[in-house]
Design a protein around this motif. Structure first.
Motif, mmCIF file in Angstrom:
data_model
loop_
_atom_site.group_PDB
_atom_site.id
_atom_site.type_symbol
_atom_site.label_atom_id
_atom_site.label_comp_id
_atom_site.label_asym_id
_atom_site.label_seq_id
_atom_site.Cartn_x
_atom_site.Cartn_y
_atom_site.Cartn_z
ATOM 1 N N ILE A 1 57.628 29.705 73.865
ATOM 2 C CA ILE A 1 58.562 30.563 74.166
ATOM 3 C C ILE A 1 59.330 30.890 72.445
ATOM 4 O O ILE A 1 59.999 31.098 72.157
ATOM 5 C CB ILE A 1 59.519 30.870 75.144
ATOM 6 N N LYS A 2 60.128 29.725 72.046
ATOM 7 C CA LYS A 2 60.599 29.510 71.409
ATOM 8 C C LYS A 2 60.243 30.269 69.820
ATOM 9 O O LYS A 2 60.338 30.687 69.293
ATOM 10 C CB LYS A 2 61.640 27.984 70.569
ATOM 11 N N LYS A 3 58.768 29.346 69.875
ATOM 12 C CA LYS A 3 58.171 30.391 68.202
ATOM 13 C C LYS A 3 57.708 31.984 69.054
ATOM 14 O O LYS A 3 57.729 32.284 67.872
ATOM 15 C CB LYS A 3 56.239 29.387 68.656
ATOM 16 N N GLU A 4 57.401 31.487 70.356
ATOM 17 C CA GLU A 4 57.710 33.372 70.153
ATOM 18 C C GLU A 4 58.485 34.185 69.641
ATOM 19 O O GLU A 4 58.502 35.371 69.781
ATOM 20 C CB GLU A 4 56.976 33.630 71.286
ATOM 21 N N LEU A 5 59.474 33.507 70.539
ATOM 22 C CA LEU A 5 60.628 34.672 69.734
ATOM 23 C C LEU A 5 61.320 34.151 68.628
ATOM 24 O O LEU A 5 63.031 34.318 68.224
ATOM 25 C CB LEU A 5 61.836 34.553 71.069
ATOM 26 N N SER A 6 60.669 32.799 67.577
ATOM 27 C CA SER A 6 61.236 32.881 66.192
ATOM 28 C C SER A 6 62.403 34.190 65.551
ATOM 29 O O SER A 6 63.236 34.230 65.138
ATOM 30 C CB SER A 6 60.617 32.147 65.731
ATOM 31 N N GLY B 1 71.583 28.818 65.538
ATOM 32 C CA GLY B 1 71.894 27.642 66.537
ATOM 33 C C GLY B 1 72.287 28.256 68.096
ATOM 34 O O GLY B 1 72.289 27.489 68.504
ATOM 35 N N GLU B 2 71.356 29.211 68.226
ATOM 36 C CA GLU B 2 70.289 29.792 69.201
ATOM 37 C C GLU B 2 69.332 28.743 70.114
ATOM 38 O O GLU B 2 68.449 29.084 69.215
ATOM 39 C CB GLU B 2 70.429 31.374 69.504
ATOM 40 N N GLU B 3 69.542 28.891 70.983
ATOM 41 C CA GLU B 3 68.611 27.224 72.408
ATOM 42 C C GLU B 3 67.804 28.003 73.298
ATOM 43 O O GLU B 3 69.306 28.768 73.695
ATOM 44 C CB GLU B 3 69.267 25.963 71.764
ATOM 45 N N ILE B 4 67.030 27.806 73.306
ATOM 46 C CA ILE B 4 66.090 28.400 74.337
ATOM 47 C C ILE B 4 67.473 27.485 75.535
ATOM 48 O O ILE B 4 66.388 26.248 75.839
ATOM 49 C CB ILE B 4 64.760 28.597 74.500
ATOM 50 N N GLY B 5 67.334 27.400 76.259
ATOM 51 C CA GLY B 5 67.926 26.874 78.000
ATOM 52 C C GLY B 5 66.889 27.373 78.588
ATOM 53 O O GLY B 5 65.693 26.158 79.143
ATOM 54 N N ALA B 6 66.735 28.051 79.689
ATOM 55 C CA ALA B 6 65.388 28.230 79.950
ATOM 56 C C ALA B 6 64.633 29.371 80.720
ATOM 57 O O ALA B 6 65.133 30.659 79.803
ATOM 58 C CB ALA B 6 65.446 28.618 82.489
ATOM 59 N N SER B 7 63.456 29.736 80.446
ATOM 60 C CA SER B 7 62.552 30.847 80.385
ATOM 61 C C SER B 7 61.868 30.545 81.844
ATOM 62 O O SER B 7 61.010 29.502 82.363
ATOM 63 C CB SER B 7 62.023 30.413 79.224
ATOM 64 N N TYR B 8 61.595 31.478 82.359
ATOM 65 C CA TYR B 8 60.061 32.504 83.304
ATOM 66 C C TYR B 8 59.409 33.682 82.574
ATOM 67 O O TYR B 8 59.282 34.487 81.883
ATOM 68 C CB TYR B 8 61.394 32.903 84.240
ATOM 69 N N PHE C 1 66.505 32.058 78.501
ATOM 70 C CA PHE C 1 68.395 32.408 79.184
ATOM 71 C C PHE C 1 68.429 31.562 77.705
ATOM 72 O O PHE C 1 67.672 30.727 77.507
ATOM 73 C CB PHE C 1 68.704 32.203 79.982
ATOM 74 N N THR C 2 68.942 32.247 76.919
ATOM 75 C CA THR C 2 69.520 30.882 75.464
ATOM 76 C C THR C 2 71.506 30.490 75.718
ATOM 77 O O THR C 2 72.100 31.013 76.608
ATOM 78 C CB THR C 2 69.727 32.016 74.515
ATOM 79 N N ASN C 3 71.435 30.120 74.386
ATOM 80 C CA ASN C 3 73.240 29.547 74.742
ATOM 81 C C ASN C 3 73.762 30.426 74.733
ATOM 82 O O ASN C 3 75.246 30.943 74.669
ATOM 83 C CB ASN C 3 72.681 28.458 74.046
#
Length: 124
Positions: free
Chosen positions: A19-24, A30-37, A46-48
């Motif tokens: 998901i991080k790669k897809e939404l890069s 500083g935005e981090e992915i918390g949970a993703s569905y 959900f990011t911070n």
């Protein structure tokens, strides 16, 4: 089993690195992915800093809508469980400045409660 769940309309937890790669291109410094569905082709991320709803449209899924919702703009949300004849569970997110809620449908109640819990922790 997660592919089958996704095809049946059940949200499954998605791999954070994928998901991080897809939404890069969308993520801020500083935005981090918390949970993703993952829900069939769509994503709830959900990011911070915000909630990102990814809606892949059309037959090929090449047309994509990225809806970013800062947590402070979410006024309230609700979960409607599946019934005997209505087999869909539904999550509704109400956003300030928008007359109608954003609705996501699920085929089972199981994953909707995980998403609702994550939303509660970040909004309330």
């Amino acid at each position: 089993m997660s592919l089958f769940n996704g095809l049946m309309g059940n949200a499954t937890e998605a791999n954070k690195e994928e998901i991080k790669k897809e939404l890069s291109r969308l993520l801020m410094a500083g935005e981090e992915i918390g949970a993703s569905y993952k829900l069939v082709r769509d994503l709830i991320v959900f990011t911070n800093k915000r909630l990102i709803l990814v809606d892949k449209q059309g037959v090929t899924g090449k047309k994509i809508e990225y809806l970013s919702l800062p947590y402070k703009s979410i006024t309230h949300f609700s979960v409607e469980t599946a019934g005997t004849f209505d087999l869909d569970a539904e999550l509704k997110i109400y956003v300030s400045g928008r007359a109608t809620p954003i609705a996501k449908q699920f085929r089972k109640d199981d994953s909707i409660f995980d998403i609702q819990k994550t939303l509660s922790e970040l909004v309330i």
